[in-house]
Design a protein around this motif. Sequence first.
Motif, PDB file in Angstrom:
ATOM      1  N   SER A   1       0.825  -1.205   0.000  1.00 20.49           N
ATOM      2  CA  SER A   1       0.000   0.000   0.000  1.00 20.49           C
ATOM      3  C   SER A   1       0.859   1.255   0.000  1.00 20.49           C
ATOM      4  O   SER A   1       0.599   2.203  -0.760  1.00 20.49           O
ATOM      5  CB  SER A   1      -0.920   0.000   1.224  1.00 20.49           C
ATOM      6  OG  SER A   1      -1.815  -1.091   1.181  1.00 20.49           O
ATOM      7  N   LEU A   2       1.887   1.283   0.852  1.00 16.96           N
ATOM      8  CA  LEU A   2       2.772   2.453   0.910  1.00 16.96           C
ATOM      9  C   LEU A   2       3.442   2.684  -0.432  1.00 16.96           C
ATOM     10  O   LEU A   2       3.471   3.808  -0.945  1.00 16.96           O
ATOM     11  CB  LEU A   2       3.821   2.254   2.003  1.00 16.96           C
ATOM     12  CG  LEU A   2       3.313   2.210   3.451  1.00 16.96           C
ATOM     13  CD1 LEU A   2       4.462   1.845   4.388  1.00 16.96           C
ATOM     14  CD2 LEU A   2       2.708   3.547   3.861  1.00 16.96           C
ATOM     15  N   GLY A   3       3.996   1.619  -1.001  1.00  8.50           N
ATOM     16  CA  GLY A   3       4.698   1.751  -2.274  1.00  8.50           C
ATOM     17  C   GLY A   3       3.771   2.194  -3.381  1.00  8.50           C
ATOM     18  O   GLY A   3       4.136   3.042  -4.216  1.00  8.50           O
ATOM     19  N   ASN A   4       2.560   1.644  -3.411  1.00  7.39           N
ATOM     20  CA  ASN A   4       1.608   2.000  -4.460  1.00  7.39           C
ATOM     21  C   ASN A   4       1.248   3.475  -4.387  1.00  7.39           C
ATOM     22  O   ASN A   4       1.173   4.172  -5.416  1.00  7.39           O
ATOM     23  CB  ASN A   4       0.356   1.135  -4.328  1.00  7.39           C
ATOM     24  CG  ASN A   4      -0.566   1.279  -5.520  1.00  7.39           C
ATOM     25  OD1 ASN A   4      -0.199   0.974  -6.649  1.00  7.39           O
ATOM     26  ND2 ASN A   4      -1.777   1.762  -5.268  1.00  7.39           N
ATOM     27  N   GLU A   5       1.030   4.001  -3.157  1.00 13.69           N
ATOM     28  CA  GLU A   5       0.658   5.406  -3.006  1.00 13.69           C
ATOM     29  C   GLU A   5       1.822   6.327  -3.361  1.00 13.69           C
ATOM     30  O   GLU A   5       1.617   7.401  -3.934  1.00 13.69           O
ATOM     31  CB  GLU A   5       0.166   5.662  -1.581  1.00 13.69           C
ATOM     32  CG  GLU A   5      -1.158   4.966  -1.287  1.00 13.69           C
ATOM     33  CD  GLU A   5      -1.773   5.416   0.028  1.00 13.69           C
ATOM     34  OE1 GLU A   5      -1.684   6.619   0.341  1.00 13.69           O
ATOM     35  OE2 GLU A   5      -2.330   4.564   0.740  1.00 13.69           O
ATOM     36  N   ILE A   6       3.049   5.919  -3.035  1.00 20.74           N
ATOM     37  CA  ILE A   6       4.218   6.724  -3.414  1.00 20.74           C
ATOM     38  C   ILE A   6       4.343   6.787  -4.928  1.00 20.74           C
ATOM     39  O   ILE A   6       4.556   7.857  -5.512  1.00 20.74           O
ATOM     40  CB  ILE A   6       5.497   6.141  -2.778  1.00 20.74           C
ATOM     41  CG1 ILE A   6       5.492   6.375  -1.272  1.00 20.74           C
ATOM     42  CG2 ILE A   6       6.742   6.752  -3.405  1.00 20.74           C
ATOM     43  CD1 ILE A   6       6.592   5.639  -0.535  1.00 20.74           C
ATOM     44  N   LEU A   7       4.208   5.648  -5.587  1.00 18.32           N
ATOM     45  CA  LEU A   7       4.296   5.613  -7.049  1.00 18.32           C
ATOM     46  C   LEU A   7       3.214   6.487  -7.673  1.00 18.32           C
ATOM     47  O   LEU A   7       3.471   7.243  -8.614  1.00 18.32           O
ATOM     48  CB  LEU A   7       4.175   4.167  -7.536  1.00 18.32           C
ATOM     49  CG  LEU A   7       5.387   3.278  -7.284  1.00 18.32           C
ATOM     50  CD1 LEU A   7       4.997   1.812  -7.357  1.00 18.32           C
ATOM     51  CD2 LEU A   7       6.485   3.556  -8.309  1.00 18.32           C
ATOM     52  N   ASN A   8       1.996   6.394  -7.143  1.00 19.82           N
ATOM     53  CA  ASN A   8       0.910   7.214  -7.677  1.00 19.82           C
ATOM     54  C   ASN A   8       1.193   8.692  -7.491  1.00 19.82           C
ATOM     55  O   ASN A   8       0.960   9.512  -8.400  1.00 19.82           O
ATOM     56  CB  ASN A   8      -0.412   6.842  -6.999  1.00 19.82           C
ATOM     57  CG  ASN A   8      -0.917   5.467  -7.398  1.00 19.82           C
ATOM     58  OD1 ASN A   8      -0.533   4.936  -8.441  1.00 19.82           O
ATOM     59  ND2 ASN A   8      -1.773   4.888  -6.574  1.00 19.82           N
ATOM     60  N   ALA A   9       1.709   9.059  -6.302  1.00 11.69           N
ATOM     61  CA  ALA A   9       1.968  10.474  -6.016  1.00 11.69           C
ATOM     62  C   ALA A   9       3.061  11.030  -6.934  1.00 11.69           C
ATOM     63  O   ALA A   9       2.938  12.150  -7.446  1.00 11.69           O
ATOM     64  CB  ALA A   9       2.381  10.627  -4.555  1.00 11.69           C
ATOM     65  N   ILE A  10       4.109  10.238  -7.157  1.00 11.41           N
ATOM     66  CA  ILE A  10       5.218  10.707  -7.999  1.00 11.41           C
ATOM     67  C   ILE A  10       4.763  10.811  -9.454  1.00 11.41           C
ATOM     68  O   ILE A  10       5.109  11.753 -10.176  1.00 11.41           O
ATOM     69  CB  ILE A  10       6.427   9.773  -7.865  1.00 11.41           C
ATOM     70  CG1 ILE A  10       6.996   9.865  -6.434  1.00 11.41           C
ATOM     71  CG2 ILE A  10       7.512  10.123  -8.879  1.00 11.41           C
ATOM     72  CD1 ILE A  10       8.075   8.856  -6.149  1.00 11.41           C
ATOM     73  N   GLU A  11       3.976   9.846  -9.913  1.00 10.36           N
ATOM     74  CA  GLU A  11       3.522   9.875 -11.308  1.00 10.36           C
ATOM     75  C   GLU A  11       2.547  11.032 -11.553  1.00 10.36           C
ATOM     76  O   GLU A  11       2.457  11.541 -12.673  1.00 10.36           O
ATOM     77  CB  GLU A  11       2.872   8.531 -11.671  1.00 10.36           C
ATOM     78  CG  GLU A  11       3.881   7.390 -11.776  1.00 10.36           C
ATOM     79  CD  GLU A  11       3.234   6.053 -12.114  1.00 10.36           C
ATOM     80  OE1 GLU A  11       1.974   5.979 -12.033  1.00 10.36           O
ATOM     81  OE2 GLU A  11       3.959   5.109 -12.464  1.00 10.36           O
ATOM     82  N   ARG A  12       1.818  11.440 -10.528  1.00  5.40           N
ATOM     83  CA  ARG A  12       0.884  12.551 -10.690  1.00  5.40           C
ATOM     84  C   ARG A  12       1.582  13.905 -10.670  1.00  5.40           C
ATOM     85  O   ARG A  12       1.051  14.894 -11.192  1.00  5.40           O
ATOM     86  CB  ARG A  12      -0.183  12.525  -9.576  1.00  5.40           C
ATOM     87  CG  ARG A  12      -1.231  11.436  -9.737  1.00  5.40           C
ATOM     88  CD  ARG A  12      -2.423  11.712  -8.843  1.00  5.40           C
ATOM     89  NE  ARG A  12      -2.049  11.777  -7.434  1.00  5.40           N
ATOM     90  CZ  ARG A  12      -2.124  10.726  -6.614  1.00  5.40           C
ATOM     91  NH1 ARG A  12      -2.576   9.567  -7.049  1.00  5.40           N
ATOM     92  NH2 ARG A  12      -1.773  10.867  -5.342  1.00  5.40           N
ATOM     93  N   SER A  13       2.745  13.950 -10.029  1.00  2.69           N
ATOM     94  CA  SER A  13       3.437  15.236  -9.858  1.00  2.69           C
ATOM     95  C   SER A  13       4.105  15.705 -11.147  1.00  2.69           C
ATOM     96  O   SER A  13       4.317  14.968 -12.077  1.00  2.69           O
ATOM     97  CB  SER A  13       4.471  15.127  -8.759  1.00  2.69           C
ATOM     98  OG  SER A  13       5.477  14.176  -9.119  1.00  2.69           O
TER      99      SER A  13
END
Length: 415
Positions: A403-415
């Motif tokens: 879950s942590l990794g998925n949210e980090i990846l999503n946040a970076i890809e959105r930025s």
Amino acid sequence: MSIYALEGKQLLAIKPTSFVIESIFERDDLQEAFKNNIDIIAPDCMVIAEEFSDWQGSRKRIDLLAIDKQANLVVIELKRTETGDHMELQALRYASMISTMTFDDAIEILQKYKQRNGYPNYSSNDAELEIRAFIENDIVETGFAEDVKTILVSQDFSAELTTSVIWLNERNLDITCMKIQPYNDNGKILIDVQQIIPLPEAEDYQIKVRRKLEEKRDIRKDSSRDYSKYRFNDMELGKGRLALEVFKYYFDQNRNQSIDMVMSEFNDITHSQPIIENLEVAQKHARDKGRARYFLNDDEILRAGNGSQYVVSSQWGKANIKELIELATDTLGYEIEKILTPDCPVKRKVSIEGYDIIQLEDLTVLVNENGTTVNAKPVLRKLCNKLNIELDSGSGNQKNTRSLGNEILNAIERS
């Protein structure tokens, strides 16, 4: 082709004949001869059955059934006719019918074959040991009967048959044609054995061509073989050992629960046998069948609070180990990390703060630092703080690595 006898300075032709003329029969003569000298027509193979017909709804029989050094099944069909008509269709039917054979099936088949051929006390344990000693690979790791090969043996082959075989081989089948021509040398029968498809001289080239054509098939097949390693409680483990350690850890944390309560946690995991079995039942099964399918060593036994002893199944595949990992991480909150190997399919990857955050196709999240896999959760929690990502779920529990990794990846890809 002719065969000549060199006598003095003369070459005298030896008369070609046929098996029909010489009253040489398929089963009583040719089959018996070849099963006792299998390397002549099937090098590096071991016969496990003759006249095999262990299927429902059909009276068809495979002349000889063998395995090769890679634990592939080999169908061998013999004909004494001069054209070998319809052999390829017959062999294809047989190959499809045995394609689902398991390692346990092969053990039972070899045991029966040996008992019928002069070894009445030959046990299933003897059969398992003989097969394991014969093959070159570890069946647990590479699987059994990944492919089915076919060898057709006949006095000759019609043009229609050879054309069909060449076409089928180009489409990823593995069919060999062996020509056996008898000669009569003053009453003594000689047999010339030649491989005609694929031609021995071109076999290496044809194999390379076939491998290129099989690229997609190989990718699919390799994906079914799971060599993955996992990190759990500071141990690097394969599938079976990971399952064992997860259950040992769960047992240690829930010693006062009944076995029924423990098992209810894992009811949704797909498995062909009980995941956890009573020790005595598992030991009896191992004695009766001649092989163990549970972890039975003393340090592997699960000991409940009431003194009962249980063991964990050692039979884990790609699908059910994924189910166990998801339950252990998402429901129980255990930390299980997949160790990255070159064959692990990567879904996405980002770099941040000197780390590579890698998400695999199965949603496992790994963290690499300078090319080395490190403990993921502390790094992910640190990055979440920097990115203002909540560390806990809505229910107040800590989010797991996925879950942590998925949210980090999503946040970076959105930025």
